[in-house]
Write a protein that holds these residues in place. Structure first.
Motif, PDB file in Angstrom:
ATOM      1  N   LEU A 250     -13.197  -6.686 -19.133  1.00 24.76           N
ATOM      2  CA  LEU A 250     -13.268  -5.334 -18.576  1.00 24.76           C
ATOM      3  C   LEU A 250     -13.010  -4.276 -19.647  1.00 24.76           C
ATOM      4  N   PRO A 251     -13.557  -3.071 -19.467  1.00 25.87           N
ATOM      5  CA  PRO A 251     -13.223  -1.944 -20.346  1.00 25.87           C
ATOM      6  C   PRO A 251     -11.767  -1.507 -20.109  1.00 25.87           C
ATOM      7  N   PRO A 252     -11.181  -0.664 -20.984  1.00 29.93           N
ATOM      8  CA  PRO A 252      -9.762  -0.290 -20.864  1.00 29.93           C
ATOM      9  C   PRO A 252      -9.374   0.249 -19.491  1.00 29.93           C
ATOM     10  N   TRP A 253     -10.238   1.126 -18.907  1.00 23.38           N
ATOM     11  CA  TRP A 253      -9.848   1.671 -17.603  1.00 23.38           C
ATOM     12  C   TRP A 253      -9.821   0.580 -16.543  1.00 23.38           C
ATOM     13  N   GLY A 254     -10.671  -0.423 -16.718  1.00 24.28           N
ATOM     14  CA  GLY A 254     -10.693  -1.535 -15.770  1.00 24.28           C
ATOM     15  C   GLY A 254      -9.409  -2.333 -15.840  1.00 24.28           C
ATOM     16  N   VAL A 255      -8.845  -2.439 -17.062  1.00 29.67           N
ATOM     17  CA  VAL A 255      -7.605  -3.185 -17.219  1.00 29.67           C
ATOM     18  C   VAL A 255      -6.461  -2.469 -16.489  1.00 29.67           C
ATOM     19  N   THR A 256      -6.393  -1.130 -16.669  1.00 27.81           N
ATOM     20  CA  THR A 256      -5.372  -0.356 -15.970  1.00 27.81           C
ATOM     21  C   THR A 256      -5.499  -0.550 -14.468  1.00 27.81           C
ATOM     22  N   LEU A 257      -6.776  -0.450 -14.013  1.00 25.71           N
ATOM     23  CA  LEU A 257      -7.043  -0.587 -12.589  1.00 25.71           C
ATOM     24  C   LEU A 257      -6.635  -1.971 -12.098  1.00 25.71           C
ATOM     25  N   SER A 258      -6.999  -3.011 -12.886  1.00 26.17           N
ATOM     26  CA  SER A 258      -6.702  -4.367 -12.417  1.00 26.17           C
ATOM     27  C   SER A 258      -5.194  -4.612 -12.408  1.00 26.17           C
ATOM     28  N   SER A 259      -4.474  -3.975 -13.364  1.00 29.05           N
ATOM     29  CA  SER A 259      -3.019  -4.107 -13.345  1.00 29.05           C
ATOM     30  C   SER A 259      -2.447  -3.534 -12.057  1.00 29.05           C
ATOM     31  N   MET A 260      -2.985  -2.376 -11.632  1.00 31.72           N
ATOM     32  CA  MET A 260      -2.527  -1.782 -10.363  1.00 31.72           C
ATOM     33  C   MET A 260      -2.870  -2.689  -9.197  1.00 31.72           C
ATOM     34  N   ILE A 261      -4.127  -3.203  -9.230  1.00 31.85           N
ATOM     35  CA  ILE A 261      -4.595  -3.989  -8.084  1.00 31.85           C
ATOM     36  C   ILE A 261      -3.783  -5.269  -7.948  1.00 31.85           C
ATOM     37  N   ILE A 262      -3.403  -5.878  -9.103  1.00 24.50           N
ATOM     38  CA  ILE A 262      -2.613  -7.114  -9.020  1.00 24.50           C
ATOM     39  C   ILE A 262      -1.282  -6.839  -8.335  1.00 24.50           C
ATOM     40  N   SER A 263      -0.606  -5.748  -8.751  1.00 25.86           N
ATOM     41  CA  SER A 263       0.672  -5.415  -8.108  1.00 25.86           C
ATOM     42  C   SER A 263       0.484  -5.168  -6.621  1.00 25.86           C
ATOM     43  N   ALA A 264      -0.580  -4.413  -6.289  1.00 27.46           N
ATOM     44  CA  ALA A 264      -0.821  -4.080  -4.882  1.00 27.46           C
ATOM     45  C   ALA A 264      -1.085  -5.343  -4.073  1.00 27.46           C
ATOM     46  N   LEU A 265      -1.907  -6.253  -4.646  1.00 27.01           N
ATOM     47  CA  LEU A 265      -2.226  -7.475  -3.913  1.00 27.01           C
ATOM     48  C   LEU A 265      -0.975  -8.333  -3.716  1.00 27.01           C
ATOM     49  N   ALA A 266      -0.116  -8.363  -4.751  1.00 26.95           N
ATOM     50  CA  ALA A 266       1.109  -9.148  -4.623  1.00 26.95           C
ATOM     51  C   ALA A 266       1.934  -8.640  -3.451  1.00 26.95           C
ATOM     52  N   ILE A 267       2.010  -7.302  -3.324  1.00 24.99           N
ATOM     53  CA  ILE A 267       2.792  -6.735  -2.233  1.00 24.99           C
ATOM     54  C   ILE A 267       2.117  -6.989  -0.890  1.00 24.99           C
ATOM     55  N   LEU A 268       0.775  -6.825  -0.880  1.00 28.53           N
ATOM     56  CA  LEU A 268       0.041  -7.046   0.373  1.00 28.53           C
ATOM     57  C   LEU A 268       0.213  -8.473   0.862  1.00 28.53           C
ATOM     58  N   GLY A 269       0.279  -9.422  -0.085  1.00 26.36           N
ATOM     59  CA  GLY A 269       0.454 -10.809   0.328  1.00 26.36           C
ATOM     60  C   GLY A 269       1.886 -11.097   0.723  1.00 26.36           C
ATOM     61  N   LEU A 270       2.807 -10.438   0.005  1.00 26.92           N
ATOM     62  CA  LEU A 270       4.222 -10.705   0.217  1.00 26.92           C
ATOM     63  C   LEU A 270       4.664 -10.273   1.619  1.00 26.92           C
ATOM     64  N   GLY A 271       4.174  -9.100   2.069  1.00 29.42           N
ATOM     65  CA  GLY A 271       4.601  -8.560   3.364  1.00 29.42           C
ATOM     66  C   GLY A 271       4.412  -9.547   4.495  1.00 29.42           C
ATOM     67  N   PRO A 272       3.160  -9.978   4.761  1.00 24.45           N
ATOM     68  CA  PRO A 272       2.949 -10.923   5.860  1.00 24.45           C
ATOM     69  C   PRO A 272       3.704 -12.236   5.670  1.00 24.45           C
ATOM     70  N   LEU A 273       3.792 -12.709   4.411  1.00 23.39           N
ATOM     71  CA  LEU A 273       4.487 -13.969   4.158  1.00 23.39           C
ATOM     72  C   LEU A 273       5.962 -13.842   4.557  1.00 23.39           C
ATOM     73  N   ILE A 274       6.589 -12.748   4.114  1.00 24.24           N
ATOM     74  CA  ILE A 274       7.995 -12.525   4.456  1.00 24.24           C
ATOM     75  C   ILE A 274       8.153 -12.474   5.966  1.00 24.24           C
ATOM     76  N   MET A 275       7.225 -11.730   6.613  1.00 24.91           N
ATOM     77  CA  MET A 275       7.330 -11.563   8.070  1.00 24.91           C
ATOM     78  C   MET A 275       7.220 -12.898   8.783  1.00 24.91           C
ATOM     79  N   MET A 276       6.243 -13.734   8.357  1.00 26.40           N
ATOM     80  CA  MET A 276       6.036 -15.016   9.039  1.00 26.40           C
ATOM     81  C   MET A 276       7.313 -15.853   9.026  1.00 26.40           C
ATOM     82  N   TYR A 277       7.926 -15.939   7.823  1.00 26.51           N
ATOM     83  CA  TYR A 277       9.086 -16.810   7.749  1.00 26.51           C
ATOM     84  C   TYR A 277      10.362 -16.168   8.269  1.00 26.51           C
ATOM     85  N   LEU A 278      10.360 -14.819   8.370  1.00 25.14           N
ATOM     86  CA  LEU A 278      11.510 -14.180   9.031  1.00 25.14           C
ATOM     87  C   LEU A 278      11.535 -14.520  10.511  1.00 25.14           C
TER      88      LEU A 278
END
Lengths: 378, 167
Positions: free
Chosen positions: A20-48
């Motif tokens: 990816l070009p530099p701006w794509g890297v910045t974007l993908s860094s954001m998206i990875i964090s966002a996806l981690a949180i999006l996945g974490l929420g339901p996972l935490i809820m299920m096991y709670l």
């Protein structure tokens, strides 16, 4: 182990940098964090949900779910499949748009607050310099969504639950915000990361004003996410299920998910603000954070297993007549400890707080709710 | 590229805010109107955020969306117009509203055009929360205290008005 998750992210971002070009890297860094949180929420809820059922069952001398998988570990998945395959019912009189939007919108702030929670050293998805304010602001929008759900479903139990929820959330939100002020004063910052770092010597909960602030924050947090003993808005023995009476299947599951994610984020924020966040010896930081958070969550479930539901007037009395004045008195007490030297910096705030607790209890003692007259509907 | 997206994103937010503002005044249903107003306020908070005023954006959400809108909706629910989907408004009401809006629009345009918008020197003009606090406690301490007294008076007044007479 310490930087396990950070290393995984660096690996992914470096892989992205190859194509990816530099701006794509910045974007993908954001998206990875966002996806981690999006996945974490339901996972935490299920096991709670599983954890709550297990803990409650043990407190009531039962075993709890144990059929799906070992120790019932697959139970949340089974529940999820059941929720997804249920018939999607919509009351014919319901307001179509609001009824449809409310369950989606309620999950949004619940997920978004995860962004400022420091899960470990350098593991805050978005280290905003207004982090605490961001948390409070986002959780205050939940009220509106609950109102949408309750009004949109055109059911009197829903509307009753919505009204209860709003009056409760307004009352406790004021106290919640004021109870954080001493911490912000001591840390000199609104950023959650800085607040955790400023507790490297001593947890805020280890000071008299910090301990009081912590207890007030935790109680108000429980009231904010409508947990027992503050679960009047969804009191099943009085108003069916409150604002989500008319919801079933996946829509109901979204309300449930938001509630459990709110429980997690309130406990996580209590840990961040008062209990040293991810700081701790030997174990990796994120593990310390999870241990502390889950201990608090256990206390929440313990409350549910132990305490009966509050009455509406007691609920308001607790917030306005006891917790709010105490939280206000806590601010000068914290300021005193900042300006005095060691023996006095603990003793003076302690004295102020003990006197104010005594005075408030004295003035609240004579309070007995007036006798209420119940009318049957005609 | 990302900056380009951000710059275009502001326009999307602006259009959304304007559309929601029209919706909030034109929707016949009071409750829908109130929710559209909440959307306007959220969009404005988004604009603040995109301009780098994080603190202002958060306070906007906390105070307006969290508190004021809740009170508005509470008031709507207490009006007893819940079942009616349409709230009738008279022709004179509409005309008066239109005229006052037009006058307000002209006034605001006048102010906007006559103001000389100074560009802040240096790359980073954004004041931090700390600067805001120090400014509030030093330079603007008098208005701050006056506001405090005013709010305190309002609080006492509300308590006095809500107090039940002892029989």
């Amino acid at each position: 182990m310490e930087t396990l998750f950070i290393q995984i992210k660096t690996l992914l971002v470096n892989a992205a940098a190859l194509v990816l070009p530099p701006w794509g890297v910045t974007l993908s860094s954001m998206i990875i964090s966002a996806l981690a949180i999006l996945g974490l929420g339901p996972l935490i809820m299920m096991y709670l949900t599983l954890m709550e059922r297990k803990v409650l069952a043990r407190m009531q001398n039962r075993i709890g779910p144990n059929r799906a998988g070992p120790w019932g570990l697959l139970q949340p998945l089974a529940d999820g499949i059941k929720m997804l395959t249920k018939e999607d019912i919509r009351p014919s009189a319901a307001d179509p748009l609001l009824y449809f939007l409310a369950p989606i919108l309620i999950a949004v702030p619940a997920l978004m607050v995860f962004a400022v929670i420091p899960f470990g050293k350098g593991m805050t998805a978005a280290d905003l310099n207004v982090g605490v304010l961001y948390f409070v602001a986002l959780s205050s929008t939940t009220t509106l969504v609950i109102f949408m759900a309750s009004w949109g479903s055109r059911n009197k139990y829903s509307v009753l639950g919505g009204m209860r929820s709003v009056s409760q959330m307004i009352s406790y939100e004021v106290t919640l915000v004021i109870s954080v002020v001493p911490i912000l004063m001591a840390a000199g910052s609104l950023s959650t990361q800085t607040i955790v770092e400023s507790q490297s010597g001593r947890w805020y909960a280890a000071t008299p004003w910090g301990l009081l602030s912590c207890m007030i924050f935790f109680i108000c947090g429980l009231a904010e996410c409508n947990r027992s003993p503050f679960d009047l808005p969804e009191a099943e023995s009085e108003i069916v299920a409150g604002y989500h009476t008319e919801y079933s299947g996946m829509r109901f599951a979204l309300f449930y998910m938001a509630e459990f994610m709110n429980v997690f984020s309130i406990c996580a924020l209590t840990v961040t603000l008062f209990l040293g966040g991810w700081q701790g010896p030997l174990l990796p930081s994120w593990l310390w954070f999870l241990i502390k958070t889950y201990l608090l969550i256990f206390i929440v479930f313990w409350f549910r297993g132990t305490l009966p539901r509050l009455r509406a007037d007691h609920l308001m009395g607790l917030a306005w007549k006891f917790l709010l004045p105490l939280a206000v008195m806590n601010i000068p007490a914290a300021a005193m400890s900042h300006f005095l030297s060691e023996p006095f910096s603990t003793a003076v705030p302690l004295a102020i707080l003990m006197v104010s607790v005594a005075v408030l209890s004295f003035f609240n003692k004579g309070y007995a709710a007036e006798k209420r007259v119940y009318h049957f509907t005609d | 590229m990302l900056e380009l997206i951000a710059v275009k994103g502001i326009y999307i937010l602006m259009v959304f805010a304007a559309a929601a503002a029209f919706a909030s005044s034109l929707l016949p249903n009071l409750f829908h109107g109130a929710l559209a107003l909440a959307a306007v306020l959220l969009a404005v908070a988004g604009l603040y955020l995109s301009l780098g005023a994080e603190f202002l954006a958060m306070v906007q959400i906390l105070v307006y969306v969290g508190a004021v809108m809740t009170l508005v909706i509470y008031a709507v629910m207490l009006t007893g117009r819940l079942e009616e989907t349409v709230t009738p408004s008279g022709r004179i009401q509409r005309a008066a509203a239109g005229v006052s809006c037009a006058i307000f629009f002209v006034l605001v345009c006048g102010v906007l055009l006559s103001t000389n918008w100074p560009a802040a020197p240096g790359g980073n003009p954004l004041p931090s929360v700390k600067d805001l606090g120090i400014d509030l406690m030093k330079r603007h301490v008098f208005p701050f205290e006056v506001l405090g007294i005013l709010l305190f008076a309002v609080l006492i007044g509300a308590l006095a008005a809500a107090r039940r007479e002892k029989s």
